[in-house]
Design an enzyme around this catalytic site. Structure first.
Site, mmCIF file in Angstrom:
data_model
loop_
_atom_site.group_PDB
_atom_site.id
_atom_site.type_symbol
_atom_site.label_atom_id
_atom_site.label_comp_id
_atom_site.label_asym_id
_atom_site.label_seq_id
_atom_site.Cartn_x
_atom_site.Cartn_y
_atom_site.Cartn_z
ATOM 1 N N ARG A 237 0.861 -1.181 0.000
ATOM 2 C CA ARG A 237 0.000 0.000 0.000
ATOM 3 C C ARG A 237 0.897 1.232 0.000
ATOM 4 O O ARG A 237 1.955 1.243 0.659
ATOM 5 C CB ARG A 237 -0.901 0.044 1.245
ATOM 6 C CG ARG A 237 -2.062 -0.933 1.240
ATOM 7 C CD ARG A 237 -3.141 -0.541 0.210
ATOM 8 N NE ARG A 237 -4.287 -1.415 0.273
ATOM 9 C CZ ARG A 237 -4.495 -2.484 -0.490
ATOM 10 N NH1 ARG A 237 -3.583 -2.821 -1.401
ATOM 11 N NH2 ARG A 237 -5.587 -3.196 -0.379
ATOM 12 N N GLU A 266 -4.315 7.643 -4.752
ATOM 13 C CA GLU A 266 -4.619 6.964 -6.018
ATOM 14 C C GLU A 266 -5.953 7.467 -6.546
ATOM 15 O O GLU A 266 -6.857 7.710 -5.741
ATOM 16 C CB GLU A 266 -4.668 5.448 -5.798
ATOM 17 C CG GLU A 266 -3.313 4.900 -5.373
ATOM 18 C CD GLU A 266 -3.311 3.386 -5.094
ATOM 19 O OE1 GLU A 266 -4.337 2.740 -5.362
ATOM 20 O OE2 GLU A 266 -2.305 2.880 -4.602
ATOM 21 N N HIS A 285 -2.055 0.263 -9.727
ATOM 22 C CA HIS A 285 -2.612 -0.664 -8.720
ATOM 23 C C HIS A 285 -3.205 -1.907 -9.410
ATOM 24 O O HIS A 285 -4.397 -2.192 -9.287
ATOM 25 C CB HIS A 285 -3.668 0.049 -7.854
ATOM 26 C CG HIS A 285 -3.884 -0.634 -6.536
ATOM 27 N ND1 HIS A 285 -4.132 0.052 -5.372
ATOM 28 C CD2 HIS A 285 -3.887 -1.949 -6.194
ATOM 29 C CE1 HIS A 285 -4.299 -0.808 -4.378
ATOM 30 N NE2 HIS A 285 -4.149 -2.027 -4.860
HETATM 31 P P1 NAP Z 1 -0.650 -11.598 4.820
HETATM 32 O O1 NAP Z 1 -0.628 -13.013 4.413
HETATM 33 O O2 NAP Z 1 -1.439 -11.188 6.002
HETATM 34 O O3 NAP Z 1 0.876 -11.129 5.007
HETATM 35 C C1 NAP Z 1 1.255 -9.935 5.565
HETATM 36 C C2 NAP Z 1 2.570 -10.143 6.294
HETATM 37 O O4 NAP Z 1 3.024 -8.869 6.774
HETATM 38 C C3 NAP Z 1 2.450 -11.070 7.501
HETATM 39 O O5 NAP Z 1 3.348 -12.120 7.346
HETATM 40 C C4 NAP Z 1 2.821 -10.189 8.687
HETATM 41 O O6 NAP Z 1 3.700 -10.830 9.581
HETATM 42 C C5 NAP Z 1 3.599 -9.067 8.047
HETATM 43 N N1 NAP Z 1 3.503 -7.844 8.847
HETATM 44 C C6 NAP Z 1 2.396 -7.171 9.202
HETATM 45 N N2 NAP Z 1 2.726 -6.068 9.905
HETATM 46 C C7 NAP Z 1 4.072 -6.075 9.992
HETATM 47 C C8 NAP Z 1 5.016 -5.211 10.600
HETATM 48 N N3 NAP Z 1 4.638 -4.120 11.269
HETATM 49 N N4 NAP Z 1 6.334 -5.507 10.504
HETATM 50 C C9 NAP Z 1 6.721 -6.626 9.855
HETATM 51 N N5 NAP Z 1 5.877 -7.482 9.248
HETATM 52 C C10 NAP Z 1 4.561 -7.205 9.331
HETATM 53 O O7 NAP Z 1 -1.180 -10.676 3.639
HETATM 54 P P2 NAP Z 1 -1.022 -10.896 2.052
HETATM 55 O O8 NAP Z 1 -2.182 -11.666 1.532
HETATM 56 O O9 NAP Z 1 0.355 -11.367 1.757
HETATM 57 O O10 NAP Z 1 -1.207 -9.376 1.573
HETATM 58 C C11 NAP Z 1 -0.335 -8.373 2.032
HETATM 59 C C12 NAP Z 1 -0.792 -6.996 1.593
HETATM 60 O O11 NAP Z 1 -0.568 -6.840 0.203
HETATM 61 C C13 NAP Z 1 -2.306 -6.731 1.737
HETATM 62 O O12 NAP Z 1 -2.645 -6.343 3.041
HETATM 63 C C14 NAP Z 1 -2.537 -5.625 0.733
HETATM 64 O O13 NAP Z 1 -2.408 -4.357 1.348
HETATM 65 C C15 NAP Z 1 -1.410 -5.815 -0.270
HETATM 66 N N6 NAP Z 1 -1.925 -6.216 -1.596
HETATM 67 C C16 NAP Z 1 -1.753 -5.372 -2.651
HETATM 68 C C17 NAP Z 1 -2.216 -5.720 -3.897
HETATM 69 C C18 NAP Z 1 -2.024 -4.820 -5.070
HETATM 70 O O14 NAP Z 1 -2.901 -4.759 -5.915
HETATM 71 N N7 NAP Z 1 -0.891 -4.161 -5.197
HETATM 72 C C19 NAP Z 1 -2.900 -6.954 -4.078
HETATM 73 C C20 NAP Z 1 -3.052 -7.786 -2.976
HETATM 74 C C21 NAP Z 1 -2.569 -7.409 -1.728
HETATM 75 P P3 NAP Z 1 3.248 -11.980 10.616
HETATM 76 O O15 NAP Z 1 2.767 -13.119 9.783
HETATM 77 O O16 NAP Z 1 4.503 -12.291 11.339
HETATM 78 O O17 NAP Z 1 2.168 -11.361 11.439
#
Ligand code: NAP
Length: 325
Positions: A237, A266, A285
């Site tokens: 994000r 955005e 995005h």
């Molecule tokens: P996820 O499986 O929940 O993974 C997020 C990871 O970030 C988790 O492993 C978490 O660690 C870690 N994390 C959270 N806060 C943190 C911090 N303060 N310091 C260090 N690590 C931290 O989520 P995901 O499915 O991979 O998606 C991640 C993000 O990608 C979404 O929330 C979204 O904002 C973004 N996204 C963007 C697009 C796009 O179109 N560009 C598409 C999809 C998703 P722990 O496991 O240790 O808690």
């Protein structure tokens, strides 16, 4: 009587038919001023909401006293006030998993495009400026064998690690809330503190959610730790990054390039300084934006919403505390 659903994202005919069969649907097909006025008018009757890319704050949701569920067509839930929803026992669901591989593909597209200067050099060809063989001033940098740094080792981070490790022979280092032994084993990945990762990675990739804790996580201090040859990729994000500091780091040659799918605001303003920089690849995005994945996300959201409105626990419930068994 059928429940009222307010839809602020267009769905395929198949999914529309499923919703119409079980609910009364009001479609807001554009979130412009007229669309938002229509949304406000319809909120007082709504039991369920389905859509994405709309900040649904308490100011709006207070207009919907009968609201039971929101199905977000996204994995990120930064557009919602989760405490408020939980207090009102409104079930919020999202669409994880189905977009993981596609979003990791987007991350890798940005890695390759920035390292090999694909957009800049393709534009040169298109502009008729390919008059002789390219020389060192147009050379890029290798991707294979370089160190891939992943910040946020969740679903998408892991899919990125898989591509880097198996596809490109990249050593993987990562930073996350908690160490991930299974990931370390599968991809020979190594845990690093955030400063260590920034200092050591050739590619610094953000795959974190936007939360109160991660907002502004990467700013001037963090860019100063990165190597001059390193490339910054953001597919999480925009607000996780201080964009002014990123522009400064790129302009002053503190880092080599950036591949950005997300921005502080955005759509990105056409006069953003980022667009003046040849070493920036900016995409609108598009992390999950393929036909297959967007349909899978919409299907997942419809499943979640219909379950919630039928009194069942949605598969991808985010605010689990709102569920009373
Ligand atoms: P996820 O499986 O929940 O993974 C997020 C990871 O970030 C988790 O492993 C978490 O660690 C870690 N994390 C959270 N806060 C943190 C911090 N303060 N310091 C260090 N690590 C931290 O989520 P995901 O499915 O991979 O998606 C991640 C993000 O990608 C979404 O929330 C979204 O904002 C973004 N996204 C963007 C697009 C796009 O179109 N560009 C598409 C999809 C998703 P722990 O496991 O240790 O808690």
């Amino acid at each position: 009587m059928k429940k009222q659903v307010l839809l602020y994202k267009k769905l395929s005919p198949l999914l529309m038919a499923r919703l119409h069969e079980q609910t009364e649907v009001t479609l807001i097909d554009n979130l412009n001023a007229d669309g938002l006025a229509k949304l406000r008018d319809a909120l007082p009757r709504a039991h369920g909401l389905l859509g994405a890319s709309l900040k649904l704050d308490a100011g709006l949701l207070d207009l919907a006293p009968d609201l039971e569920a929101i199905a977000s067509v996204s994995v990120g839930v930064d557009n919602y006030d989760i405490d408020y929803l939980t207090e009102r026992r409104i079930l919020l669901s999202n669409t994880p998993d189905v977009l993981t591989e596609t979003t990791a593909d987007t991350g890798f597209a940005l890695i390759l495009a920035t390292a090999r200067r694909v957009v800049e050099l393709a534009n040169m060809v298109r502009a008729g400026q390919w008059t002789r063989n390219v020389g060192p001033t147009q050379f890029g940098t290798d991707v294979h064998g370089k160190t891939l740094g992943i910040i946020g080792m969740g679903r998408i981070g892991e899919a990125l690690a898989q591509r880097g490790h198996f596809g490109f022979g990249m050593p993987v280092i990562y930073h996350s809330h908690t160490p991930k032994p299974a990931v370390e084993q599968r991809f020979n990945a190594q845990y690093r503190s955030l400063p260590e990762l920034l200092q050591q990675a050739d590619f610094v990739c953000l795959t974190l959610p936007l939360t109160a804790e991660t907002e502004g996580l990467i700013g001037a201090k963090q860019f100063a730790l990165m190597r001059r040859e390193s490339i910054f990729i953001n597919i999480s994000r925009g607000k996780v990054v201080d964009e002014a500091a990123l522009i400064q780091a790129l302009s002053e040659g503190q880092i080599r390039a950036a591949g950005l799918d997300v921005f502080e605001r955005e759509p990105l303003n056409h006069d953003s300084p980022l667009l003046q920089l040849n070493n920036v690849v900016a995409t609108p995005h598009i992390g999950s934006a393929t036909h297959e994945t967007r349909e899978a996300m919409a299907t997942c959201a419809v499943d979640n919403l219909l379950a919630a409105l039928a009194g069942e626990r949605p598969k991808n419930l985010v605010n689990t505390k709102a569920w009373k068994a």
